[in-house]
Design a protein around this motif. Structure first.
Motif, PDB file in Angstrom:
ATOM      1  N   ALA A 191       0.822  -1.214   0.000  1.00 15.04           N
ATOM      2  CA  ALA A 191       0.000   0.000   0.000  1.00 15.04           C
ATOM      3  C   ALA A 191       0.854   1.261   0.000  1.00 15.04           C
ATOM      4  N   ASN A 192       2.039   1.223   0.656  1.00 12.05           N
ATOM      5  CA  ASN A 192       2.874   2.427   0.695  1.00 12.05           C
ATOM      6  C   ASN A 192       3.370   2.803  -0.696  1.00 12.05           C
ATOM      7  N   VAL A 193       3.574   1.793  -1.567  1.00 13.28           N
ATOM      8  CA  VAL A 193       4.010   2.074  -2.936  1.00 13.28           C
ATOM      9  C   VAL A 193       2.862   2.712  -3.714  1.00 13.28           C
ATOM     10  N   GLN A 194       1.663   2.213  -3.512  1.00 13.53           N
ATOM     11  CA  GLN A 194       0.489   2.798  -4.158  1.00 13.53           C
ATOM     12  C   GLN A 194       0.306   4.250  -3.720  1.00 13.53           C
ATOM     13  N   ARG A 195       0.507   4.512  -2.434  1.00 16.36           N
ATOM     14  CA  ARG A 195       0.380   5.896  -1.941  1.00 16.36           C
ATOM     15  C   ARG A 195       1.423   6.806  -2.574  1.00 16.36           C
ATOM     16  N   LYS A 196       2.647   6.291  -2.714  1.00 18.15           N
ATOM     17  CA  LYS A 196       3.699   7.095  -3.326  1.00 18.15           C
ATOM     18  C   LYS A 196       3.372   7.389  -4.785  1.00 18.15           C
ATOM     19  N   LEU A 197       2.795   6.436  -5.496  1.00 18.22           N
ATOM     20  CA  LEU A 197       2.379   6.675  -6.877  1.00 18.22           C
ATOM     21  C   LEU A 197       1.325   7.778  -6.934  1.00 18.22           C
ATOM     22  N   GLU A 198       0.350   7.709  -6.058  1.00 17.40           N
ATOM     23  CA  GLU A 198      -0.702   8.724  -6.045  1.00 17.40           C
ATOM     24  C   GLU A 198      -0.126  10.107  -5.730  1.00 17.40           C
ATOM     25  N   GLU A 199       0.841  10.137  -4.809  1.00 16.41           N
ATOM     26  CA  GLU A 199       1.508  11.410  -4.515  1.00 16.41           C
ATOM     27  C   GLU A 199       2.244  11.938  -5.741  1.00 16.41           C
ATOM     28  N   GLN A 200       2.913  11.037  -6.464  1.00 17.61           N
ATOM     29  CA  GLN A 200       3.651  11.444  -7.651  1.00 17.61           C
ATOM     30  C   GLN A 200       2.712  11.967  -8.731  1.00 17.61           C
ATOM     31  N   GLU A 201       1.574  11.312  -8.910  1.00 20.27           N
ATOM     32  CA  GLU A 201       0.614  11.768  -9.915  1.00 20.27           C
ATOM     33  C   GLU A 201       0.049  13.143  -9.557  1.00 20.27           C
ATOM     34  N   ALA A 202      -0.223  13.353  -8.276  1.00 27.09           N
ATOM     35  CA  ALA A 202      -0.734  14.657  -7.844  1.00 27.09           C
ATOM     36  C   ALA A 202       0.329  15.735  -8.012  1.00 27.09           C
ATOM     37  N   LEU A 203       1.573  15.398  -7.686  1.00 28.53           N
ATOM     38  CA  LEU A 203       2.678  16.341  -7.856  1.00 28.53           C
ATOM     39  C   LEU A 203       2.854  16.708  -9.323  1.00 28.53           C
TER      40      LEU A 203
END
Length: 350
Positions: free
Chosen positions: A252-264
């Motif tokens: 899940a932490n990798v999925q969260r990092k992806l979502e953060e990257q997409e928002a950034l």
């Protein structure tokens, strides 16, 4: 969107082969010719499709999202249209009118030129000539030697020279770990006579001076173009990472990092295009871009690049060993992004 999903899939199926061959396929080159993407900054009467900078940057970004090599070559090839205003009108007309016309070359003055009757004798070698294999003309900068009997001055003239493909030797030395399909090889000439008409100076406009794009300062223009490529490749990286995470069932932490990257990435793109649009509006209104406007564009481009580099690195570092395999899309897009961002105009200022 300028590509259908079917076109994206078709192009990306060719990406591994283009990387191994070090060049675009004929299919993709023909796509570029049909859309006249190499001519986004070429006047309409030279068979161009003159575009505003904001519109062209969106094309660069989208081509780069589909494939990094495609995006880089479209961007570099289109940028050569700037020279149409600097060449003598009859020369520009002859060189740019062809539907496949495209420039490859180098801005570094790593050649020498000696003044002779009606022209120059030129020798030199120039690196990083993206698209050398399909170029219809080459441009290269030389330091003009001082006349015999005169001491070379600190402000020696730097002049650009135009070569035809049959006049240059291409050295297949592009061996970076990313953007392999761009064929950004070195070229050289030795004791080549170049007539006066096949030379130009960056300070002398000979034609099309009323075209707005030619009034846009070249350094922020180039920075914006390369930043658009970086943003497009970063978007592809996010897509590839999402597919990778789904298949590998990462934590899940990798999925969260992806979502953060997409928002950034979304915020970064919004700020980037806002800055570019403001600068273009200023150019339209005043006919020139202020020093403050130039600075704002440059700062925004550098900020955008640092932002996506940091975000993609943090995500890539969480994906595991399979992501280190060169044949994975997530790996190829990461390498392409690193390579784009090594361009000197995108490196942080001291």
């Amino acid at each position: 969107m300028i590509f259908t999903q079917e076109e994206v899939q078709r192009i990306r199926e060719q990406s591994p082969g283009m990387e191994s061959e070090g060049a675009l396929t004929e299919e993709l080159l023909n796509l570029i010719y049909q859309n006249r993407w190499f001519k986004l900054f070429v006047p309409d009467d030279l068979n161009g499709r003159m575009s505003s900078l904001p519109d062209a940057l969106r094309i660069f970004r989208e081509c780069s999202r589909v494939d990094g090599g495609l995006g880089w070559l479209v961007t570099i090839g289109a940028g050569g249209g700037f020279f149409a205003s600097l060449m003598k009108p009859e020369v520009g007309a002859a060189l740019f009118a062809d539907e496949k016309a495209v420039v490859a070359g180098s801005g570094a003055p790593t050649g020498t030129a000696k003044r002779v009757e009606n022209g120059y004798m030129v020798s030199g070698r120039w690196k990083y000539c993206s698209g050398a294999a399909h170029a219809t003309m080459f441009t290269a900068n030389c330091i003009v030697e001082a006349p015999e009997g005169e001491e070379p001055g600190e402000n020696a003239e730097i002049r650009a020279f135009i070569f035809t493909p049959d006049q240059v030797r291409i050295h297949p030395d592009w061996n970076t770990f990313g953007l392999k399909a761009t064929g950004s090889h070195s070229i050289s000439v030795a004791d080549l006579f170049v007539p006066d008409r096949m030379t130009f100076l960056f300070t002398e406009v000979h034609a099309y001076g009323d075209e707005l794009i030619y009034r846009y300062p070249f350094i922020p223009f180039a920075q914006a173009s390369f930043a658009a490529v970086a943003l497009g490749i970063a978007a592809h990286f996010a897509e590839a990472a999402r597919d990778y995470i789904r298949v590998k069932e990462r934590k899940a932490n990798v999925q969260r990092k992806l979502e953060e990257q997409e928002a950034l990435l979304s915020r970064t793109e919004s700020a980037f295009y806002s800055a570019i649009t403001r600068s273009w509006d200023e150019l339209v209104l005043h006919g020139s871009l202020s020093e403050a406007g130039e600075k704002q564009v440059s700062e925004q481009c550098l900020s955008a690049v640092r932002s996506v580099l940091t975000g993609t690195f943090e995500l890539f570092s969480l994906l595991g060993l399979s992501a280190a395999m060169e044949d994975s899309p997530v790996n190829r897009t990461w390498r392409d992004l690193q390579t784009v961002c090594q361009h000197s105009l995108l490196l942080p200022e001291e």
